[in-house]
Motif scaffolding. Structure first.
Motif, mmCIF file in Angstrom:
data_model
loop_
_atom_site.group_PDB
_atom_site.id
_atom_site.type_symbol
_atom_site.label_atom_id
_atom_site.label_comp_id
_atom_site.label_asym_id
_atom_site.label_seq_id
_atom_site.Cartn_x
_atom_site.Cartn_y
_atom_site.Cartn_z
ATOM 1 N N PHE A 40 0.531 3.019 58.163
ATOM 2 C CA PHE A 40 1.462 4.019 58.678
ATOM 3 C C PHE A 40 2.241 3.586 59.926
ATOM 4 O O PHE A 40 3.181 4.284 60.328
ATOM 5 C CB PHE A 40 0.737 5.342 58.944
ATOM 6 C CG PHE A 40 -0.151 5.338 60.166
ATOM 7 C CD1 PHE A 40 0.298 5.847 61.364
ATOM 8 C CD2 PHE A 40 -1.445 4.846 60.103
ATOM 9 C CE1 PHE A 40 -0.510 5.867 62.479
ATOM 10 C CE2 PHE A 40 -2.272 4.860 61.210
ATOM 11 C CZ PHE A 40 -1.794 5.375 62.410
ATOM 12 N N HIS A 45 8.191 8.927 60.800
ATOM 13 C CA HIS A 45 7.979 9.828 59.670
ATOM 14 C C HIS A 45 8.517 11.233 59.916
ATOM 15 O O HIS A 45 8.706 11.996 58.956
ATOM 16 C CB HIS A 45 6.491 9.897 59.327
ATOM 17 C CG HIS A 45 5.924 8.577 58.892
ATOM 18 N ND1 HIS A 45 4.601 8.246 59.057
ATOM 19 C CD2 HIS A 45 6.521 7.494 58.326
ATOM 20 C CE1 HIS A 45 4.396 7.022 58.591
ATOM 21 N NE2 HIS A 45 5.545 6.543 58.148
ATOM 22 N N LYS A 92 2.784 7.470 54.712
ATOM 23 C CA LYS A 92 2.667 8.571 55.665
ATOM 24 C C LYS A 92 1.282 9.213 55.544
ATOM 25 O O LYS A 92 0.729 9.315 54.447
ATOM 26 C CB LYS A 92 3.722 9.636 55.372
ATOM 27 C CG LYS A 92 5.145 9.142 55.459
ATOM 28 C CD LYS A 92 6.134 10.144 54.886
ATOM 29 C CE LYS A 92 6.134 11.446 55.646
ATOM 30 N NZ LYS A 92 7.233 12.338 55.177
ATOM 31 N N ASN A 126 6.118 6.757 51.849
ATOM 32 C CA ASN A 126 7.177 7.173 52.765
ATOM 33 C C ASN A 126 8.508 7.085 52.019
ATOM 34 O O ASN A 126 9.020 5.992 51.772
ATOM 35 C CB ASN A 126 7.184 6.263 53.992
ATOM 36 C CG ASN A 126 8.296 6.598 54.975
ATOM 37 O OD1 ASN A 126 9.023 7.581 54.800
ATOM 38 N ND2 ASN A 126 8.441 5.786 56.008
ATOM 39 N N TYR A 186 11.285 5.095 53.873
ATOM 40 C CA TYR A 186 10.964 3.804 54.479
ATOM 41 C C TYR A 186 12.184 2.892 54.444
ATOM 42 O O TYR A 186 12.885 2.810 53.426
ATOM 43 C CB TYR A 186 9.798 3.158 53.738
ATOM 44 C CG TYR A 186 9.272 1.900 54.392
ATOM 45 C CD1 TYR A 186 8.840 1.926 55.712
ATOM 46 C CD2 TYR A 186 9.224 0.696 53.700
ATOM 47 C CE1 TYR A 186 8.363 0.780 56.334
ATOM 48 C CE2 TYR A 186 8.750 -0.459 54.304
ATOM 49 C CZ TYR A 186 8.321 -0.406 55.622
ATOM 50 O OH TYR A 186 7.853 -1.554 56.237
ATOM 51 N N ARG A 238 11.380 2.903 49.181
ATOM 52 C CA ARG A 238 10.162 3.663 48.894
ATOM 53 C C ARG A 238 9.110 2.763 48.252
ATOM 54 O O ARG A 238 9.393 1.997 47.337
ATOM 55 C CB ARG A 238 10.476 4.804 47.931
ATOM 56 C CG ARG A 238 9.271 5.707 47.651
ATOM 57 C CD ARG A 238 9.538 6.570 46.427
ATOM 58 N NE ARG A 238 8.491 7.569 46.230
ATOM 59 C CZ ARG A 238 7.302 7.325 45.661
ATOM 60 N NH1 ARG A 238 7.013 6.101 45.226
ATOM 61 N NH2 ARG A 238 6.412 8.297 45.517
#
Length: 513
Positions: free
Chosen positions: A59, A101, A186, A200, A203, A207
């Motif tokens: 994360f 996030h 996340k 995420n 991102y 993804r």
């Protein structure tokens, strides 16, 4: 009022939707990993245990990652790193499209803040003297000593959201309850014995293909093994004992991936102490240490002998690192040549009325260091050297890294890429030094300076080969071993065949099918 036909039609639509959702969820790609990282929801202990563990690679985003398979660093959120002042100052430019996030842009303020936070939690960033924000996407780093490549330092910097960290109450109540970063996955929820992450969607590199990651926390290695064997877990991450690794290796359903960590453990001998200023004493200790026995008894076989501060792939192709021969009789001969004799026949050598005795400090954190220190002490006793072993906490080590600290030997580990500050003379001067051997050699200094101005990797490797030869001859330290890491994976995961639980391996999970 709706008639029966309409109601039946709506019910059919709802049922179809639920079936489609069920099918969609059944195709969800979930990866389950079991490991021994201790997890406590909302606990301040997460400040230590949740970070500096494989979990943060899911994360959080580091500035760069080291890719061991390619032996190179990969820029993650760094766009460019530019050296100034011969490598003592660096300008670091960040990528533009990185978001936390919660949608907040990641900036240089977050990096500067994270450096200070990481320095509080670990000594890994002691090489950084100051971090200064230049603009939203650029930060200047001033180092205690120049380096030709700052990548190793940058790989230790994971970026925290400063807008949450700066608020003590928010940090306690929000971040520890629901960790937030900018990484490929996340945080979703705490589990009874673990944590769940989801992909995420925003991102910056796209993804992840994996939808969900479940991490099961279990301290008992036998229980982790049962999770793997029964199919509850897809991966049993490091640490795994060599005994368990051998058992899993015999099962055709699993791979056991073996990976030597890119650092070495060594007994650093203080070249300026009364005993070890004599190269014959240093060479004698080097010859008296039985590395194979040390690894077998102290590490349960989970290591490979080390004879150099360099990894093999950092040296020229075909270059052979010279192994140190185990020879206690030859070691005793060297000590006698240096004037040491056992005159009173008590088993300990003497010279000019002084016993051959020294203090060996070791880091208290790693459990194996105490056992290794005791084994080394016993091996050296067999050639007439009396060793007192003493432990040091991380805080005490931080204080002992000052150049004024007096000692004879220090058992510790160093990254194989972190060599300039360990072996150059100039690293002895300043507020802190990692030159635990207090080593100084003009040729080595000149060769490191020469390597800084060379761009061709083969030429740099040739210089490193020469440095290795000089260090081998001088014997400023007894290089002991590189630890081995084992990871067990289910063979149905094709991408996991070479997975070794390294930060870069964890980062690459986002690309698994």
């Amino acid at each position: 009022m709706l008639n029966k036909a309409t109601i039946s039609y709506i019910a059919a639509l709802i049922l179809s939707f639920l079936i489609l959702q069920s099918c969609k969820n059944s195709n969800s790609k979930t990866l389950t990993i079991c490991g021994n990282v201790k997890i406590e929801k909302g606990s301040t202990e997460n400040n230590v245990n949740f970070f500096y563990t494989p979990l943060e690679d899911f994360f959080l985003s580091p500035l760069v990652h080291y890719d061991p398979s390619a032996n190179k660093y990969r820029q993650i959120i760094v766009k460019e790193a530019r050296p100034l002042e011969d490598g003592k100052v660096w300008d670091i430019e960040l990528k533009d499209n990185v978001l936390f996030h919660d949608g907040t842009p990641l900036t240089a303020d977050d990096v500067a803040f994270s450096i200070e936070k990481r320095k509080e939690m670990s000594a890994n960033l002691g090489a950084i003297r100051q971090a200064k924000v230049l603009n939203k996407k650029s930060i200047g780093l001033s180092l205690n000593n120049p380096v030709s490549d700052i990548s190793d330092i940058l790989s230790c910097i994971y970026v925290y959201p400063s807008h949450i960290f700066r608020q003590e109450e928010a940090w306690r109540k929000t971040f520890l309850e629901k960790p937030l970063g900018s990484g490929p996955f996340k945080f979703k929820r705490w589990l009874k014995n673990g944590v769940e992450f989801t992909a995420n969607e925003d991102y910056f590199e796209g993804r992840p293909r994996i939808d969900k990651i479940v991490y099961i926390s279990e301290a008992d290695e036998n229980k982790r093994l049962s999770y793997l064997l029964e199919g509850t877990a897809d991966i049993m991450s490091a640490p795994i004992s060599s005994r368990t690794a051998g058992f899993v290796k015999r099962d055709p359903k699993f791979h056991i991936n073996e990976f030597p960590f890119p650092y070495y453990s060594a007994l650093f001998l203080n070249n300026r102490s009364e005993i070890f200023s004599d190269s014959r004493a240093r060479k004698a200790v080097n010859m008296a240490v039985n590395r194979e026995s040390l690894i077998a008894k102290g590490l349960d076989g989970a290591g490979i002998p080390a004879y150099s501060p360099f990894m093999k792939n950092m040296l020229p192709e075909g270059y052979n690192i010279t192994p140190s021969s185990y020879g206690p009789k030859a070691a005793l001969t060297l000590l006698k040549d240096a004037g040491w004799r056992d005159k009173n026949k008590d088993g300990i050598l003497e010279k000019e009325g002084k016993r051959l005795r020294f203090r060996l400090y070791y880091l208290k954190g790693p459990e194996e260091f105490k056992l290794l220190a005791d084994i080394i002490s016993q091996q050296l006793y067999e050639i007439g050297i009396e060793v007192e072993t003493l432990s040091l906490s991380y805080d005490e080590v931080d204080n002992k890294e000052k150049p004024s600290f007096e000692y004879d030997a220090f058992l510790n580990s160093k990254g194989s890429f972190y060599f300039e500050s360990v072996w150059q003379t100039r690293s002895l001067y300043g507020d802190k030094t990692y030159n635990y051997s207090r080593y100084s050699n003009k040729e080595v200094d000149a060769l490191f300076e020469q390597a800084k101005n060379i761009k061709k990797p083969d030429e740099i490797k040739r210089i490193y080969g020469r440095i290795d030869r000089v260090i081998h001859e001088d014997t400023p330290a007894v290089f002991l071993y590189a630890p081995l890491s084992y990871t067990a994976v289910n063979k149905r995961l094709k991408e996991a065949e070479g997975f070794n639980s390294t930060p870069y391996d964890i980062y690459k999970i986002k690309d698994w099918e």
